[in-house]
Scaffold this motif. Sequence first.
Motif, PDB file in Angstrom:
ATOM      1  N   GLU B 116       0.829  -1.203   0.000  1.00 10.96           N
ATOM      2  CA  GLU B 116       0.000   0.000   0.000  1.00 10.96           C
ATOM      3  C   GLU B 116       0.866   1.258   0.000  1.00 10.96           C
ATOM      4  OE1 GLU B 116      -4.124  -1.291   2.230  1.00 10.96           O
ATOM      5  OE2 GLU B 116      -2.552  -0.395   3.420  1.00 10.96           O
ATOM      6  N   LEU B 119       2.466   1.874  -3.319  1.00 12.60           N
ATOM      7  CA  LEU B 119       1.537   2.371  -4.321  1.00 12.60           C
ATOM      8  C   LEU B 119       1.300   3.859  -4.159  1.00 12.60           C
ATOM      9  CD1 LEU B 119      -1.048  -0.534  -4.292  1.00 12.60           C
ATOM     10  CD2 LEU B 119       0.517   0.058  -6.150  1.00 12.60           C
ATOM     11  N   ILE B 120       1.224   4.300  -2.920  1.00 11.37           N
ATOM     12  CA  ILE B 120       0.937   5.721  -2.741  1.00 11.37           C
ATOM     13  C   ILE B 120       2.157   6.557  -3.098  1.00 11.37           C
ATOM     14  CG2 ILE B 120       1.504   6.379  -0.372  1.00 11.37           C
ATOM     15  CD1 ILE B 120      -1.468   7.337  -0.269  1.00 11.37           C
ATOM     16  N   LEU B 123       1.869   6.985  -6.677  1.00 11.60           N
ATOM     17  CA  LEU B 123       0.854   7.990  -6.981  1.00 11.60           C
ATOM     18  C   LEU B 123       1.428   9.393  -6.820  1.00 11.60           C
ATOM     19  CD1 LEU B 123      -2.156   8.122  -7.689  1.00 11.60           C
ATOM     20  CD2 LEU B 123      -2.612   8.526  -5.278  1.00 11.60           C
ATOM     21  N   LYS B 196     -19.820  -3.796 -24.676  1.00 13.32           N
ATOM     22  CA  LYS B 196     -20.369  -2.719 -23.860  1.00 13.32           C
ATOM     23  C   LYS B 196     -21.584  -3.075 -23.009  1.00 13.32           C
ATOM     24  CE  LYS B 196     -21.754   2.064 -23.936  1.00 13.32           C
ATOM     25  NZ  LYS B 196     -22.414   3.035 -24.776  1.00 13.32           N
ATOM     26  N   ALA B 198     -22.497  -5.943 -21.794  1.00 15.51           N
ATOM     27  CA  ALA B 198     -22.365  -7.254 -21.168  1.00 15.51           C
ATOM     28  C   ALA B 198     -22.459  -7.186 -19.657  1.00 15.51           C
ATOM     29  CB  ALA B 198     -21.035  -7.887 -21.576  1.00 15.51           C
ATOM     30  N   ARG B 199     -23.450  -6.423 -19.152  1.00 17.59           N
ATOM     31  CA  ARG B 199     -23.588  -6.427 -17.692  1.00 17.59           C
ATOM     32  C   ARG B 199     -24.486  -7.574 -17.244  1.00 17.59           C
ATOM     33  NH1 ARG B 199     -27.837  -2.849 -17.854  1.00 17.59           N
ATOM     34  NH2 ARG B 199     -27.986  -1.691 -19.763  1.00 17.59           N
ATOM     35  N   SER B 200     -24.448  -8.610 -18.067  1.00 18.88           N
ATOM     36  CA  SER B 200     -25.286  -9.783 -17.854  1.00 18.88           C
ATOM     37  C   SER B 200     -25.169 -10.387 -16.451  1.00 18.88           C
ATOM     38  CB  SER B 200     -24.894 -10.862 -18.852  1.00 18.88           C
ATOM     39  OG  SER B 200     -23.503 -11.125 -18.741  1.00 18.88           O
ATOM     40  N   GLY B 201     -24.013 -10.895 -16.091  1.00 22.55           N
ATOM     41  CA  GLY B 201     -23.751 -11.766 -14.936  1.00 22.55           C
ATOM     42  C   GLY B 201     -24.545 -11.499 -13.659  1.00 22.55           C
ATOM     43  N   ALA B 203     -24.348 -10.288  -9.384  1.00 25.50           N
ATOM     44  CA  ALA B 203     -23.911  -9.067  -8.706  1.00 25.50           C
ATOM     45  C   ALA B 203     -24.701  -7.818  -9.058  1.00 25.50           C
ATOM     46  CB  ALA B 203     -22.442  -8.811  -9.008  1.00 25.50           C
ATOM     47  N   SER B 205     -25.838  -4.081  -8.364  1.00 22.92           N
ATOM     48  CA  SER B 205     -25.436  -2.833  -7.722  1.00 22.92           C
ATOM     49  C   SER B 205     -24.313  -2.944  -6.688  1.00 22.92           C
ATOM     50  CB  SER B 205     -26.654  -2.206  -7.040  1.00 22.92           C
ATOM     51  OG  SER B 205     -26.972  -2.923  -5.881  1.00 22.92           O
ATOM     52  N   PRO B 206     -23.093  -3.124  -7.145  1.00 19.91           N
ATOM     53  CA  PRO B 206     -21.954  -3.137  -6.234  1.00 19.91           C
ATOM     54  C   PRO B 206     -21.786  -1.759  -5.613  1.00 19.91           C
ATOM     55  CG  PRO B 206     -21.220  -3.039  -8.500  1.00 19.91           C
ATOM     56  CD  PRO B 206     -22.693  -3.178  -8.541  1.00 19.91           C
ATOM     57  N   ARG B 207     -21.317  -1.721  -4.422  1.00 24.68           N
ATOM     58  CA  ARG B 207     -21.177  -0.452  -3.730  1.00 24.68           C
ATOM     59  C   ARG B 207     -20.100   0.431  -4.311  1.00 24.68           C
ATOM     60  NH1 ARG B 207     -22.255   0.536   1.461  1.00 24.68           N
ATOM     61  NH2 ARG B 207     -24.072  -0.732   1.094  1.00 24.68           N
ATOM     62  N   ARG B 208     -18.902  -0.072  -4.271  1.00 24.79           N
ATOM     63  CA  ARG B 208     -17.698   0.631  -4.730  1.00 24.79           C
ATOM     64  C   ARG B 208     -17.920   2.099  -4.957  1.00 24.79           C
ATOM     65  NH1 ARG B 208     -12.164   1.232  -6.897  1.00 24.79           N
ATOM     66  NH2 ARG B 208     -12.555   3.297  -7.570  1.00 24.79           N
TER      67      ARG B 208
END
Lengths: 208, 208
Positions: B116, B119-120, B123, B196, B198-201, B203, B205-208
Motif C-alpha cells: 500500500e 503504491l501511494i 501515486l 459494452k 455485457a452487464r449480464s452476470g 452481482a 449494484s456493487p457499492r464501490r
Amino acid sequence: MARWEPNARERLQAAAFELFEERGYDGTTVGDIAARGGLTERTFFRYFTDKREVLFSGSEELEKLIVSAIASAPETMPPLDVVVAALAASSPAFEARRAIARKRQALIAAHAELRERELIKALKIAATLVTCLRERGVPQATATLLGQTGTALFQNAFERWIEDPKKRDLAHHMHAALAELRRLTAETGKATRGVKDARSGAAKSPRR
Amino acid sequence: MARWEPNARERLQAAAFELFEERGYDGTTVGDIAARGGLTERTFFRYFTDKREVLFSGSEELEKLIVSAIASAPETMPPLDVVVAALAASSPAFEARRAIARKRQALIAAHAELRERELIKALKIAATLVTCLRERGVPQATATLLGQTGTALFQNAFERWIEDPKKRDLAHHMHAALAELRRLTAETGKATRGVKDARSGAAKSPRR
DNA sequence: CTCCTGATGTCAGAACGTGACATGACGTGC
DNA sequence: GCACGTCATGTCACGTTCTGACATCAGGAG
C-alpha cells in the motif's frame, strides 16, 4: 426470533458511513461504529480486518462484474478493447450511486490511509484482469501491461465521471480515456531517446 | 565531539533493514529498531511518521531526479516520450542497487501494508509528473492520463528489471514497455464497443 | 433431551502513534 | 566568560488499533 439482529455486516457499514460523515474518519473510533451498530468492537474486527476495510466492501462485487464481462467478450476482440469494455461494463452499477460515490471519494481523498487502501484494491482488480487475459491466451508480460493500463484508464475515467457536470456515464468516460491514450501513443515514436542521458541534476544514488 | 552520534536517520534505516531481514517485518518492533540504532521509539517517530516509512525514503530522491530530467527534455518532444525518458533517467541510480532492491522488493511483496505504501509513493510521483507536464503546457486531462500511464509503464519496467537474468538496465525495460504499449494501442480501434452491454452476470449494484 | 455449532461478548495485552514536558550540550550575543 | 536560547533527544502518559483465548447461549440435529 433470531438471537441477534440480522445483517450485522450491513449495520456496521451503515453505522460507519454515518459516523464518518458526522465526526470524520479520524474522529470516529471502531468502538463507536460497533456501538452504533449494536455490537462490540471485537465483533467489528471479525467482519472487517481493518477499520478502513469497512469502506471498501464493494470492490469484490466490482471484480465479479468485470470477470463476467471479460468472459462474454468476443474471442477476436483486441485485448486492450476487451479490458476497456470489461471495465466499462461496471458502468450501470455506478450510475445509481453517483451521490454516495462522491461522498465516499471525498472521504478517501482526505485520508492517506484510505487512499492507500483504494490503490491496493485497484491493484487487486488489475491482477484479476491479468489472470483473465492469460486465460484468453495473452502472454504474461503483455497481460501485465494491459492490466496496469486498464486500471489507469479506469481511475482516470472514474475521476472524470464523478465530477462530470453533464453526468455522462462511466462507460463514456472509459472510451474517452482510451481514445485519448490512443492519440498520445500515436504521436510518439520518433524522438523517443532524446533525454535518455539527462541524469544531470543533483541527487546522487537515491535509495528507493 | 557532538552530543549525539550523527546520522540518526541513517542509523535507523540501517537498523530497520537488518532487523527486517533477521526477524521479518512483523517480527520487529519500532522499539527494536530504535534500540539497535541507539535511540528511543519516540525518536524513531520523529524521523519517520510511520513504521513503514523507514523503507521508503528513496522515493523523494527519485522524484527529484525525474523532475530534473523532465526539465531537460526538448520542448518539441511528444509528451509521452518525455514521461518515459524522465522515468528512464533514473536508471543509472538503480543499477548499483539491484541486489538491495531485490531484497526490499521481496519484503514489500510479502506485506500488504508495505505494498500500500509503495503504491501511494507511485501515486505521488505520478502527481509530480502531472505538475511538470502542466507547466509544459499539456492540458490537465491529458497530463493526468500521461502520469498514470507513465507510472504504469515504470512499474512494469521495474518488475521486469528486477528479475531480468540478462541484467539489462531499467531504461531498456522502460523503452520496451513503451514499445509494447504502442503495439497494443495500434491494434485497437475497430471493434471497441463490442462488449459494452455485457452487464449480464450476477452481482446487482456493487457499492464501490 | 442432549450435544454441537456459530455468532457474539468479555478480557487482557501488545504494538502503534502522539502530546506534553524535561534534559542538557552547543552556539551566540553581550 | 556567562547567561540564554535552541535543538535533538529522552521520559511519561495515554488513546487507538488489532489479536488471542476463553465464555455464553439460542437454535438445530440426532
